[in-house]
Scaffold this active site. Structure first.
Site, mmCIF file in Angstrom:
data_model
loop_
_atom_site.group_PDB
_atom_site.id
_atom_site.type_symbol
_atom_site.label_atom_id
_atom_site.label_comp_id
_atom_site.label_asym_id
_atom_site.label_seq_id
_atom_site.Cartn_x
_atom_site.Cartn_y
_atom_site.Cartn_z
ATOM 1 N N LEU A 11 0.865 -1.191 0.000
ATOM 2 C CA LEU A 11 0.000 0.000 0.000
ATOM 3 C C LEU A 11 0.896 1.235 0.000
ATOM 4 O O LEU A 11 0.760 2.141 0.799
ATOM 5 C CB LEU A 11 -0.933 -0.023 1.229
ATOM 6 C CG LEU A 11 -2.040 1.021 1.316
ATOM 7 C CD1 LEU A 11 -2.968 0.956 0.111
ATOM 8 C CD2 LEU A 11 -2.850 0.863 2.606
ATOM 9 N N GLY A 15 -0.069 1.437 -4.664
ATOM 10 C CA GLY A 15 -1.184 0.818 -3.950
ATOM 11 C C GLY A 15 -2.171 1.850 -3.444
ATOM 12 O O GLY A 15 -3.392 1.673 -3.531
ATOM 13 N N VAL A 132 5.046 -2.372 -17.486
ATOM 14 C CA VAL A 132 5.842 -1.700 -18.516
ATOM 15 C C VAL A 132 5.196 -0.374 -18.908
ATOM 16 O O VAL A 132 4.004 -0.329 -19.209
ATOM 17 C CB VAL A 132 5.976 -2.585 -19.781
ATOM 18 C CG1 VAL A 132 6.854 -1.903 -20.819
ATOM 19 C CG2 VAL A 132 6.527 -3.960 -19.435
ATOM 20 N N GLU A 190 14.884 7.311 -7.309
ATOM 21 C CA GLU A 190 14.925 6.645 -6.011
ATOM 22 C C GLU A 190 16.189 7.048 -5.249
ATOM 23 O O GLU A 190 17.161 7.513 -5.846
ATOM 24 C CB GLU A 190 14.974 5.123 -6.207
ATOM 25 C CG GLU A 190 13.920 4.552 -7.112
ATOM 26 C CD GLU A 190 12.607 4.335 -6.393
ATOM 27 O OE1 GLU A 190 12.617 4.287 -5.148
ATOM 28 O OE2 GLU A 190 11.569 4.239 -7.069
ATOM 29 N N LYS A 205 11.940 -4.444 -18.775
ATOM 30 C CA LYS A 205 10.690 -4.105 -19.473
ATOM 31 C C LYS A 205 10.757 -4.530 -20.939
ATOM 32 O O LYS A 205 9.783 -5.023 -21.503
ATOM 33 C CB LYS A 205 10.425 -2.603 -19.358
ATOM 34 C CG LYS A 205 10.083 -2.159 -17.930
ATOM 35 C CD LYS A 205 10.096 -0.634 -17.809
ATOM 36 C CE LYS A 205 9.668 -0.174 -16.421
ATOM 37 N NZ LYS A 205 9.974 1.262 -16.198
ATOM 38 N N GLY A 302 4.746 6.992 -11.696
ATOM 39 C CA GLY A 302 3.913 7.882 -10.895
ATOM 40 C C GLY A 302 2.704 7.155 -10.339
ATOM 41 O O GLY A 302 2.241 6.161 -10.892
#
Lengths: 431, 431
Positions: A11, A15, A132, A190, A205, A302
């Site tokens: 979550l 999530g 992807v 990140e 991907k 996103g």
């Protein structure tokens, strides 16, 4: 009207977005699904953690088994990432008669064959639109919309973080190291961006797309891969001067000897649409025998775009389309092996080379000799002003079509020249 | 493995392409469909006509009934065009228990409600990917891939002929009348291109997309519509000078008072992707609450791209996806009326105006007064050198946001000024 009981593992960013769509668009989703989509269980590591999404009491649990086992859920959305526990979650959900929706490209790229076999065995389905290109529905388009076509090639920008960083490097003339820091500050990268910037994410991907487009099973770890983390600002500048933009491209191509796959920073002519994809966006260009050329463009990551893809899978699962597509496509099916993966050395294309040579007579002749020895024809050559110390000059060479193997061998020979400093920079040109 | 017996009405450009794909990709299509797709009957006006596609003996007939009645076909592809016999063909096929695939946008835009009611009544389906944007699978994307979203707007280039002509006018600075002749010679425009160039084709496609995206039922004949046939080269030049490209856009937008629809030549900032769509290509930009922004780009017409869309529908019909999508979407369903169509006069946007005024004091003040009286704020103003006769000057005005109604009223007042020649040219600006 029946109900599809939805379990979710994870979550976090995505999530939370999925939960938001299920709450806020419940009526529309029920209409489009023919059933109510009800979030019945969400497994998280720490149920006490404060979140920006309010769920009814009793839904959130730290016990995975309450999602993947028992009868609280008909379908499980796997959003935890990683390839260890996530694999276990998917296998347990399938074994317990639950279909799966996942956004996990690393999981599919690594364990696709095993997971799809398990799904077939269990009579369940796996849907993975969000794995992807985020919000760009490229999975459904390759699975359903282009079924009349033999796909010839995919050329794709699949990592928004890299595209954001490259766009900044081009627009502002700042080096990778500066932009990555800013990207991390803004949340576009990140804390540990290694898998993004070294091309791993794009390769994973790409192999999923290659399975859909060609039926090819590729081990992502063996696909030639370059990242943007080693890209020098000098090459961005030289590319710009010659009318190119450098993009991190994943390319999959049908060739007479099999499917060619590669990922790396690539020079793209400015007029080409892929060159104009800015910021954190993704794009996939498809060429195919009947349709010719298609381009898909949209947000590659996103919260809400990725959640949009996850919920589209959920609706497809509820409606029954996911089942039909899963049954007819036979993805990662060992009993129907696809085309071979072609040898990377045979890949044909043009190259951009940057060589730092001593500013003295004969250097160019030596370099040109290394290329000629491999049968490589020079398309353009530019010798720049000497670098600040006055003793070294950058030589920019573009080649005509050659093979990857010949280009690599030529560069090894060039690197071994006494009058050349270090290894030549070698980037593909996408014409 | 069963067989889906396919009947087709029409064996022209697209029909020939469909037959070619069914022949050349039979094995792949059978795998992706779970059934063999077999062309069993093709109705044409003149079976004796020589064609570039060879079909087995006994398939081609001039008797429509052999396709739409009897039991030779399970599904009927309608490719004859027009809205009279084509309507009859579709209704008869449905009544005889056959599902339908059609590429006929005029038919759906005109008789969609009746045909879909008949299909529901008969327990059959209608699939129509090829009716809008040719090879670009925008129908499937709106029907299936974006189900998690509330669509906010569609902005689309839907007519390849017009886009080809506009691209030429911009690139070569030649007037419409010259380019249309060349386009006809090259096969990019029909012998009678009226429905393309006056915007009718775009409006019909736009109303189909509006049904999918918003559930809105619009009478295409009442949608505000401008064509490129009256576009003056002078406006192309002035737009270019200000950094815009003129495109024939179809726009559908969700607003508080309903769905706004319009079609017309529109100024698009050069940096926007839609401005860069060249030649006979189509593109659809979608904005939606979850995914944000997506762009689809590809060939909007032509034999094989359109056939690609038709055969994708055929595979969906064979697999059963078409049935599931048809049942859940409830398109053109009178029992579930969609949002209202908003009054065109309420549409908000910016405008480009070109006014030819006498080269004398006070003219600008009068024009500005007409705009001010309608509460319209001027964003930019440019007075050009007098025209060749030296007595008239072109005045180029761009406005800030206003309503269509206010802009129209202001232009009527400006046209009535003694110092102004003719009616102002008024085009929308898409920001």
């Amino acid at each position: 009207m029946g109900t599809l009981r939805v379990g979710m593992v994870g979550l976090g960013v995505v999530g939370g977005g999925v939960a938001k769509i299920l709450q806020e668009s419940a009526a529309e989703l029920a209409r489009r699904s023919g059933r109510r989509l009800e979030l019945t269980r969400v497994a998280v590591r720490d149920p006490a953690k404060s979140r920006d999404i309010a769920l009814p009491a009793g839904i959130v649990t730290d016990d995975l088994a309450k999602v993947v086992e028992g009868d609280a859920c008909d379908v499980v959305i796997e959003l935890m990432g990683g390839t260890t526990t996530a694999r276990d979650v998917v296998l347990r959900a399938l074994a317990n008669g639950k279909s799966v929706v996942t956004a996990n490209k690393a999981l599919l790229a690594t364990h696709g064959a095993e997971l799809f076999a398990a799904a077939r065995q269990a009579g369940q389905t796996i849907a993975f639109e969000a794995a992807v290109a985020g919000g760009v529905p490229i999975i459904a388009n390759l699975s359903q919309c282009l079924t009349a076509n033999r796909i010839e090639s995919l050329t794709a920008i699949l990592n928004g973080t890299c595209n954001f960083i490259l766009s900044k490097m081009h627009a502002e003339g700042v080096p990778y190291s500066d932009v990555i820091a800013e990207a991390q500050r803004l949340g576009y990268a990140e804390a540990d961006p290694a898998m993004d910037v070294d091309g791993t994410d794009t390769v994973q991907k790409l192999t999923i797309l290659a399975q859909l487009a060609f039926g090819a099973v590729a081990d992502w770890a063996t696909v030639p891969r370059g990242g943007i983390d080693t890209l020098d600002l000098a090459d961005v500048r030289f590319a710009q001067q010659r009318g190119y933009t450098i993009k991190l491209l994943g390319v999959a191509q049908s060739t007479p000897t099999g499917v060619q796959l590669r990922v790396g920073p690539t020079l793209v002519k400015n007029e080409r649409q892929l060159a104009q994809v800015g910021g954190a966006f993704n794009a996939v260009r498809v060429t195919a025998d009947a349709v010719g050329e298609l381009l898909y463009y949209g947000p590659g990551a996103g919260r809400m775009p990725t959640a949009s893809a996850v919920v589209a899978d959920l609706v497809d699962t509820a409606v029954g389309r996911a089942r039909l597509t899963f049954d007819t496509l036979g993805l990662w099916d060992a009993s129907a092996p696809g085309p071979a993966i072609a040898s990377p050395a045979d890949a044909i294309g043009r190259y951009y080379l940057r060589v730092i040579g001593d500013d003295q007579p004969g250097v160019l002749a030596q370099i040109a000799g290394c290329l000629a020895a491999q049968g490589i024809s020079i398309a353009s050559f530019l010798q720049h002003e000497p670098l600040t110390d006055g003793k070294l000059v950058p030589l920019i060479i573009t080649t005509h079509d050659t093979t990857e193997g010949a280009a690599a061998r030529a560069c090894d020979k060039i690197a071994a020249l006494e009058s050349v400093q270090g290894k030549p920079v070698r980037l593909r040109i996408a014409d």
